[in-house]
Scaffold this motif. Structure first.
Motif, PDB file in Angstrom:
ATOM      1  N   VAL A 221      62.149  78.667  37.698  1.00  0.00           N
ATOM      2  CA  VAL A 221      61.346  78.043  36.838  1.00  0.00           C
ATOM      3  C   VAL A 221      61.442  76.438  37.121  1.00  0.00           C
ATOM      4  N   ALA A 222      62.478  75.958  37.430  1.00  0.00           N
ATOM      5  CA  ALA A 222      62.736  74.585  37.567  1.00  0.00           C
ATOM      6  C   ALA A 222      61.912  74.090  38.831  1.00  0.00           C
ATOM      7  N   VAL A 223      61.556  74.842  39.970  1.00  0.00           N
ATOM      8  CA  VAL A 223      61.176  74.300  41.139  1.00  0.00           C
ATOM      9  C   VAL A 223      59.622  73.805  40.976  1.00  0.00           C
ATOM     10  N   PRO A 224      58.725  74.383  40.330  1.00  0.00           N
ATOM     11  CA  PRO A 224      57.428  73.830  40.023  1.00  0.00           C
ATOM     12  C   PRO A 224      57.426  72.485  38.954  1.00  0.00           C
ATOM     13  N   VAL A 225      58.313  72.547  38.212  1.00  0.00           N
ATOM     14  CA  VAL A 225      58.695  71.432  37.219  1.00  0.00           C
ATOM     15  C   VAL A 225      59.018  70.320  38.173  1.00  0.00           C
ATOM     16  N   LEU A 226      60.039  70.475  38.986  1.00  0.00           N
ATOM     17  CA  LEU A 226      60.777  69.360  39.777  1.00  0.00           C
ATOM     18  C   LEU A 226      59.521  68.803  40.733  1.00  0.00           C
ATOM     19  N   ALA A 227      58.529  69.841  41.291  1.00  0.00           N
ATOM     20  CA  ALA A 227      57.627  69.726  42.197  1.00  0.00           C
ATOM     21  C   ALA A 227      56.498  68.462  41.516  1.00  0.00           C
ATOM     22  N   THR A 228      56.337  69.070  40.123  1.00  0.00           N
ATOM     23  CA  THR A 228      55.347  68.154  39.538  1.00  0.00           C
ATOM     24  C   THR A 228      55.919  66.723  39.426  1.00  0.00           C
ATOM     25  N   VAL A 229      57.044  66.676  38.813  1.00  0.00           N
ATOM     26  CA  VAL A 229      57.875  65.312  38.666  1.00  0.00           C
ATOM     27  C   VAL A 229      57.704  64.489  39.947  1.00  0.00           C
ATOM     28  N   THR A 230      58.293  65.145  41.104  1.00  0.00           N
ATOM     29  CA  THR A 230      58.311  64.629  42.349  1.00  0.00           C
ATOM     30  C   THR A 230      56.937  64.037  42.850  1.00  0.00           C
ATOM     31  N   TRP A 231      55.854  64.890  42.567  1.00  0.00           N
ATOM     32  CA  TRP A 231      54.492  64.322  42.760  1.00  0.00           C
ATOM     33  C   TRP A 231      54.101  63.008  42.186  1.00  0.00           C
ATOM     34  N   ALA A 232      54.361  63.284  40.816  1.00  0.00           N
ATOM     35  CA  ALA A 232      54.034  62.186  39.819  1.00  0.00           C
ATOM     36  C   ALA A 232      54.546  60.769  40.194  1.00  0.00           C
ATOM     37  N   LEU A 233      55.820  60.826  40.319  1.00  0.00           N
ATOM     38  CA  LEU A 233      56.627  59.639  40.912  1.00  0.00           C
ATOM     39  C   LEU A 233      55.884  59.127  42.339  1.00  0.00           C
ATOM     40  N   ALA A 234      55.859  60.039  43.262  1.00  0.00           N
ATOM     41  CA  ALA A 234      55.141  59.821  44.508  1.00  0.00           C
ATOM     42  C   ALA A 234      53.791  58.792  44.246  1.00  0.00           C
ATOM     43  N   ALA A 235      52.899  59.610  43.314  1.00  0.00           N
ATOM     44  CA  ALA A 235      51.780  59.086  43.310  1.00  0.00           C
ATOM     45  C   ALA A 235      51.575  57.851  42.448  1.00  0.00           C
ATOM     46  N   GLY A 236      52.579  57.362  41.815  1.00  0.00           N
ATOM     47  CA  GLY A 236      52.834  56.352  40.731  1.00  0.00           C
ATOM     48  C   GLY A 236      52.416  56.710  39.455  1.00  0.00           C
ATOM     49  N   VAL A 237      52.144  58.010  38.840  1.00  0.00           N
ATOM     50  CA  VAL A 237      51.851  58.260  37.644  1.00  0.00           C
ATOM     51  C   VAL A 237      52.946  58.306  36.766  1.00  0.00           C
ATOM     52  N   HIS A 238      52.790  57.600  35.537  1.00  0.00           N
ATOM     53  CA  HIS A 238      54.001  57.971  34.560  1.00  0.00           C
ATOM     54  C   HIS A 238      53.992  59.188  34.066  1.00  0.00           C
ATOM     55  N   LEU A 239      55.354  59.710  33.935  1.00  0.00           N
ATOM     56  CA  LEU A 239      55.594  60.927  33.541  1.00  0.00           C
ATOM     57  C   LEU A 239      55.156  61.242  32.062  1.00  0.00           C
ATOM     58  N   GLU A 240      54.961  60.302  31.335  1.00  0.00           N
ATOM     59  CA  GLU A 240      54.559  60.645  29.934  1.00  0.00           C
ATOM     60  C   GLU A 240      53.025  60.938  29.943  1.00  0.00           C
ATOM     61  N   GLU A 241      52.311  60.109  31.180  1.00  0.00           N
ATOM     62  CA  GLU A 241      50.896  60.277  31.117  1.00  0.00           C
ATOM     63  C   GLU A 241      50.647  61.887  31.444  1.00  0.00           C
ATOM     64  N   VAL A 242      51.461  62.284  32.612  1.00  0.00           N
ATOM     65  CA  VAL A 242      51.299  63.936  32.813  1.00  0.00           C
ATOM     66  C   VAL A 242      51.621  64.716  31.640  1.00  0.00           C
ATOM     67  N   TRP A 243      52.921  64.426  31.070  1.00  0.00           N
ATOM     68  CA  TRP A 243      52.843  65.363  29.784  1.00  0.00           C
ATOM     69  C   TRP A 243      51.766  65.215  28.764  1.00  0.00           C
ATOM     70  N   TYR A 244      51.249  64.000  28.657  1.00  0.00           N
ATOM     71  CA  TYR A 244      50.088  64.123  27.683  1.00  0.00           C
ATOM     72  C   TYR A 244      49.057  64.964  28.271  1.00  0.00           C
ATOM     73  N   THR A 245      48.671  64.557  29.481  1.00  0.00           N
ATOM     74  CA  THR A 245      47.289  65.387  30.129  1.00  0.00           C
ATOM     75  C   THR A 245      47.602  66.675  30.017  1.00  0.00           C
TER      76      THR A 245
END
Length: 503
Positions: A221-245
């Motif tokens: 389960v952690a793999v897709p979660v970590l992949a999303t976090v990694t993408w957000a950090l690489a793309a410069g998107v704030h994690l709280e913005e990803v969560w809200y979206t």
């Protein structure tokens, strides 16, 4: 008469109960989804496509200029298919997903029941996925998630049978990946969790094995979660913005739906319930629940997990608040399990379930023929796409368009960009409450060239509607009428040909 009906039922049963059934069901699931290639994209498909085409992540926005409350994974899928094969390629992928779903459902049924149950379950799933009373055309996250959900269920069952941490890891991985297609599809997680807990409580697993399988599943389960976090950090998107979206927005949207009155959601809920009944889904799940005690005595672990996925997916559908018919596709994995557990029996409940599945197949065929006839007689209306096409013919390069009420299919068919971030009505009502942003846009230098009022200005009773209408009247003039008598406005001072709308 009764003897004749029984003879016909046995003949149909013999045709279904053959070694070719699963392959034929999967093939038909693919072929019967292909007529959708002849129809314009539906609003969600069009919206996802437009978001994918303009995707430009930044710190305060997952997608850039446009907003959609979906995980980046499903938008990435739309971006890929659009780039490879154009906007309709997503429907080919959807047809492939239906094939995989039928095959995976048969594998699940084979694991929990028998080869005979696998054949009948394949028929049940193929019938549901091609029934126009639900939706046999559009492809969204629910359809794309099905192979992941059913695959995760099969892997969880294999993990329990073999005590395999590898299978448990993959089950968690697929179950969590399904959330990237639609964030409310928690059925795979629910099934796996209840399966392991029930196996431990009934003594089928010892504590050490339970802990090992659970840890492996959590790792998956952690793999897709970590992949999303990694993408957000690489793309410069704030994690709280990803969560809200992906999740936070739904809380705000639910409050908006609650303040808008219950008439429209209640009507959609009634339509959804009718579709579930007509397609046979309610009868399959209801039949399982009626016989749940007997199934518990036969296999308490799988029965508990099946109850878990029925409850989880049912609650997810109910709490969504919108009740569109295609949300029923989220219940397909639960329906497949219910069908498999009952269809395996040679007793009365098994025969009844096989009759229900046969009726579901008949329903799919009848509805599909009706849909085909309706389209062949040219009764099917594409008012949004036709209006967009008319605007495209009259527009000039550089023109822009905003559709009040959010019809992304109209926006897509127009070929025009939009300076407004909301392609759907619910995000507009939630994030631009009072329409202040839209009014500022209309009054400012970046005002759209074209504006279509697809819903009345006062719809939903939002504050600011009258002020927005005043701003539109001040800067725009009526330039014609789209399909369904929708007013089309053009920015004052511009000269464009008259609209020629073919509705």
């Amino acid at each position: 008469m009764l003897d004749r009906l029984q003879h016909q039922a046995r003949w149909v049963g013999a045709r279904i109960d053959s070694r070719w059934t699963v392959a034929v069901a999967a093939t038909l699931a693919f072929l019967l989804r292909l007529p959708g290639l002849t129809r314009p994209l539906r609003p969600d498909e069009a919206g996802f496509t437009l978001v994918a085409r303009s995707w430009d992540p930044r710190p305060d926005s997952v997608y850039g200029d446009l907003f959609v409350d979906r995980h980046p994974l499903v938008i990435a899928v739309f971006a890929l298919t659009d780039r490879v094969g154009g906007e309709h390629a997503i429907r080919v992928l959807g047809a492939v997903a239906c094939v995989l779903a039928v095959l995976a459902a048969a594998a699940v049924a084979r694991r929990v029941a028998s080869e005979r149950a696998a054949r009948w379950t394949a028929v049940a799933v193929a019938a549901l996925l091609t029934n126009t009373v639900i939706d046999a055309v559009a492809v969204k996250g629910e359809i794309l998630a099905l192979p992941f959900l059913l695959g995760s269920i099969w892997l969880a069952l294999e993990a329990l049978e073999r005590h395999s941490a590898g299978h448990a890891f993959l089950a968690g991985l697929l179950a969590a990946t399904a959330l990237g297609m639609k964030q409310s599809l928690v059925g795979g997680l629910a099934f796996g969790a209840v399966l392991l807990v029930a196996a431990r409580l009934t003594g089928r697993l010892d504590t050490r094995t339970f802990a090992r399988l659970a840890a492996a599943a959590v790792g998956g389960v952690a793999v897709p979660v970590l992949a999303t976090v990694t993408w957000a950090l690489a793309a410069g998107v704030h994690l709280e913005e990803v969560w809200y979206t992906v999740y936070g927005f739904r809380t705000d949207a639910t409050a908006v739906l609650g303040d808008s009155g219950a008439d429209a959601p209640a009507a959609r809920a009634a339509t959804l319930a009718f579709a579930a009944l007509a397609a046979g889904m309610l009868l399959v799940i209801g039949g399982f629940l009626v016989h749940v005690r007997r199934e518990w005595r036969a296999d308490p672990v799988v029965t508990a997990a099946t109850v878990g996925i029925v409850v989880a997916d049912g609650l997810a559908l109910a709490l969504g608040g919108s009740y569109w018919r295609d949300y029923l596709f989220g219940l397909v994995p639960a329906t497949a399990l219910c069908a498999a557990l009952l269809a395996r029996h040679r007793t009365g409940r098994g025969r009844t379930m096989r009759v229900v599945i046969g009726l579901s197949a008949v329903s799919s065929l009848v509805c599909l023929l009706g849909w085909a006839g309706w389209n062949a007689l040219d009764y099917q209306e594409f008012h949004e796409a036709d209006t967009g096409t008319a605007i495209a013919a009259a527009a000039e390069p550089g023109d822009t368009l905003v559709v009040f009420g959010g019809r992304a299919d109209l926006q897509l068919s127009s070929g025009l960009a939009t300076p407004y971030p909301h392609l759907w009505s619910l995000p507009m009502r939630t994030l631009d409450h009072g329409y202040g942003d839209l009014r500022t846009l209309v009054e400012g230098p970046d005002a759209p060239t074209w504006l279509v009022a697809w819903v009345p200005w006062g719809a939903w009773g939002a504050p600011g509607a009258e002020e927005l209408h005043d701003a539109v009247r001040a800067r725009y003039e009526r330039h014609g009428t789209g399909c369904s008598d929708r007013p089309v406005y053009l920015l004052r001072g511009l000269d464009r040909p008259a609209l020629e709308v073919d509705c």
